[in-house]
Enzyme design. Structure first.
Site, PDB file in Angstrom:
ATOM      1  N   LYS A 174     -16.305  15.787  -7.944  1.00 49.83           N
ATOM      2  CA  LYS A 174     -16.654  14.773  -8.934  1.00 49.83           C
ATOM      3  C   LYS A 174     -16.723  13.424  -8.222  1.00 49.83           C
ATOM      4  O   LYS A 174     -15.692  12.812  -7.916  1.00 49.83           O
ATOM      5  CB  LYS A 174     -15.588  14.709 -10.047  1.00 49.83           C
ATOM      6  CG  LYS A 174     -15.949  13.692 -11.110  1.00 49.83           C
ATOM      7  CD  LYS A 174     -14.742  12.986 -11.665  1.00 49.83           C
ATOM      8  CE  LYS A 174     -15.129  11.754 -12.444  1.00 49.83           C
ATOM      9  NZ  LYS A 174     -15.520  10.596 -11.610  1.00 49.83           N
ATOM     10  N   GLU A 248      -4.962   9.363  -1.742  1.00 47.74           N
ATOM     11  CA  GLU A 248      -5.227   8.164  -0.943  1.00 47.74           C
ATOM     12  C   GLU A 248      -5.459   7.027  -1.924  1.00 47.74           C
ATOM     13  O   GLU A 248      -6.468   7.020  -2.632  1.00 47.74           O
ATOM     14  CB  GLU A 248      -6.502   8.356  -0.101  1.00 47.74           C
ATOM     15  CG  GLU A 248      -6.330   9.248   1.106  1.00 47.74           C
ATOM     16  CD  GLU A 248      -5.325   8.723   2.091  1.00 47.74           C
ATOM     17  OE1 GLU A 248      -5.059   7.504   2.109  1.00 47.74           O
ATOM     18  OE2 GLU A 248      -4.773   9.546   2.837  1.00 47.74           O
ATOM     19  N   CYS A 282     -10.098   0.267   0.583  1.00 49.37           N
ATOM     20  CA  CYS A 282      -8.633   0.384   0.556  1.00 49.37           C
ATOM     21  C   CYS A 282      -8.059  -0.174   1.834  1.00 49.37           C
ATOM     22  O   CYS A 282      -6.900  -0.553   1.885  1.00 49.37           O
ATOM     23  CB  CYS A 282      -8.183   1.807   0.281  1.00 49.37           C
ATOM     24  SG  CYS A 282      -8.905   3.003   1.344  1.00 49.37           S
ATOM     25  N   GLU A 383      -3.440  -5.473  -5.450  1.00 49.95           N
ATOM     26  CA  GLU A 383      -4.735  -5.170  -4.842  1.00 49.95           C
ATOM     27  C   GLU A 383      -5.835  -5.739  -5.739  1.00 49.95           C
ATOM     28  O   GLU A 383      -5.829  -5.517  -6.946  1.00 49.95           O
ATOM     29  CB  GLU A 383      -4.916  -3.656  -4.713  1.00 49.95           C
ATOM     30  CG  GLU A 383      -6.209  -3.290  -4.027  1.00 49.95           C
ATOM     31  CD  GLU A 383      -6.347  -1.792  -3.757  1.00 49.95           C
ATOM     32  OE1 GLU A 383      -6.013  -1.000  -4.651  1.00 49.95           O
ATOM     33  OE2 GLU A 383      -6.807  -1.442  -2.654  1.00 49.95           O
TER      34      GLU A 383
END
Ligand code: UN1
Length: 493
Positions: A174, A248, A282, A383
């Site tokens: 996906k 992750e 990231c 973040e």
């Protein structure tokens, strides 16, 4: 306008419901990329059933033969590299020189995974007993669900899908709802390379469909890249259902610059680390920790360079920085900058949407530097996933390390210094899965372990040889040729 389908059991099919969704170019919202299948639970059931059936025979194909097929995947990615890069830029915005690098990562991963199929080493050890042999080897785990983000829409899925399939698993993929076309490209390539039906299956759609994939009882493993918030939810579900799961997740990576550093080099590094991929990585550099002796001077030099970055459509030659992925991402960046200024940050440059000329048609935000950020401030901690760099002053090397580690995440760390002691201390003490010396926080290579500590991951490493620890389990075999019952721990003592 092009209409795209799912790829299940070697066939191109619409979603069962017939529903679709549209995807737009983030650099120009008038440009509709295509219409994609909006999959839901029924489609997940069919795709997983197909992957389950395919696993029965795919696991028995000798690994080096699977490697031969994976080499073809590498060949096709190589042949299509430039074309795929342009599709990716149109779909998610980063400039073509970056998207070509993204495709190259998949090429490297394909050839590396292919070569590893001749090196899926097991181990043997002497038995405690006479006339008995102990061996162990890796076996595939079964049906793997792969769920990934938009920012590296070919590279990051390839890190999971290619080793998973090379190791004998089958996959239901996906892709992000923002990069379904890149998902379709994987299906095209597996089809052209001649993989058996059901080994690779593609479902495009939204997050709710991903949940069904995670929950499905025949999916043994979930490989996820995305936000910490969603990753932790997936982890909870996998824990409850006893699935293998590799996560992750977020980062808040810092680059440290010490007085002995080559400052020009450190500026090149932070420009690439903070504003490449519009900060949507990231591994982006979202914190810059400057030693007090160079603080103001460095800010000055950096500002000059940042203001020269060319914002625009990534398909246009000369563009340095593309758009954000969607309106929500743009609003999010705007919100964080506002909070940073309210909390006492000093705006050095940027700090606003870019709306001149054609930029008004996309989700553009000027590369932004906010100085005098302290460890209590929100932009030091959270973040942002956008082109915003928070700069903090360090009183000493020890203080820089302390600031560096004052963070919930731990993906990549970077230091610019010409002092060997500082370099080695930073390698030892900076809490991160990946550390760079005199290089930015981005720059991972396909054949080395990739992943982070603390809030970034759950202990796994993709990339390199370590990815096979995720996508295989160990089978231990005892072969007793003594022709009698030998009871371990009992008869030999
Ligand atoms: C990510 O940000 O999700 O070296 C992956 C790097 C990139 C990969 C980043 N090649 O950091």
């Amino acid at each position: 306008m092009q209409k795209f389908k799912n790829y299940i059991n070697g066939q191109w099919v619409d979603a069962k419901s017939g529903k679709t969704f549209f995807n737009i170019n983030p650099a120009n919202t008038d440009d509709i990329i295509g219409e994609f299948a909006l999959s839901d639970k029924d489609d997940v059931d069919i795709a997983v059933a197909s992957a389950k059936e395919a696993f029965r025979s795919w696991r028995l194909v000798p690994a080096p033969k699977r490697g031969d097929m994976m080499r073809k995947v590498g060949d096709i990615f190589t042949r299509r590299k430039k074309e795929i890069a342009r599709i990716m830029t149109r779909e998610m915005g980063k400039p073509v020189f970056e998207t070509e690098g993204d495709v190259q990562e998949a090429i490297d991963t394909a050839y590396y995974a292919a070569s590893e199929t001749r090196r899926l080493f097991g181990k043997t050890a002497p038995s405690e007993m006479l006339n008995k042999a102990n061996i162990s080897f890796r076996v595939p785990v079964g049906v793997c669900g792969v769920i990934t983000a938009f920012n590296f829409p070919i590279a990051v899925p390839s890190w999971k899908i290619l080793p998973a399939i090379a190791a004998g698993n089958t996959v239901v993929f996906k892709p992000s709802k923002d990069t379904p076309y890149c998902g379709v490209i994987f299906a095209e390539i597996f089809e052209e390379a001649g993989f058996p039906a059901g080994v690779f299956n593609l479902l495009t759609g939204k997050g709710s469909m991903g949940n069904h994939l995670v929950e499905h009882s025949d999916v043994r493993l979930i490989g996820f890249t995305g936000s910490t918030e969603i990753g932790c939810k997936i982890g909870e579900t996998c824990g409850r259902l006893n699935k293998i799961c590799s996560l992750e997740m977020g980062g808040k990576n810092a680059q440290v610059v010490m007085p002995s550093a080559n400052l020009e080099l450190a500026i090149d590094g932070v420009l690439w680390g903070a504003f490449g991929t519009t900060g949507q990585r990231c591994t982006a550099t979202s914190r810059l920790i400057l030693h007090k002796d160079i603080y103001e001077n460095f800010l000055e030099l950096l500002k000059e360079r940042v203001q020269k970055l060319k914002l625009g459509d990534g398909l246009v030659e000369g563009t340095d920085v593309g758009p954000l992925i969607h309106e929500n991402a743009l609003n999010n960046v705007e919100r964080y900058v506002k909070i940073a200024l309210e909390e006492g940050g000093r705006l050095i440059c940027g700090g606003q949407r870019a709306i001149e000329g054609n930029l008004a048609k996309g989700f553009f935000y000027y590369p932004t530097i906010i100085a005098d950020v302290t460890h209590e401030m929100t932009i030091f901690k959270e973040e942002i996933f956008g082109p915003v760099l928070a700069v903090t002053k360090a009183e000493s090397f020890e203080h820089a390390i302390e600031l560096h580690n004052n963070c919930q995440y731990g993906l990549s760390s970077s230091i610019y210094t010409n002092d060997i002691t500082e370099s080695f201390m930073f390698i030892r003490d900076s809490e991160a899965g990946i550390t760079y010396i005199n290089a930015p926080t981005i720059g991972a290579e396909a054949h080395m372990p990739f992943g982070g500590v603390k809030g970034t991951g759950n202990g796994h490493r993709e990339g390199g040889w370590t990815v096979f620890d995720i996508f295989t389990e160990w089978k231990t075999v005892y072969i007793d040729y003594s022709n009698k019952l030998q009871r371990a721990q009992i008869d030999n003592y």
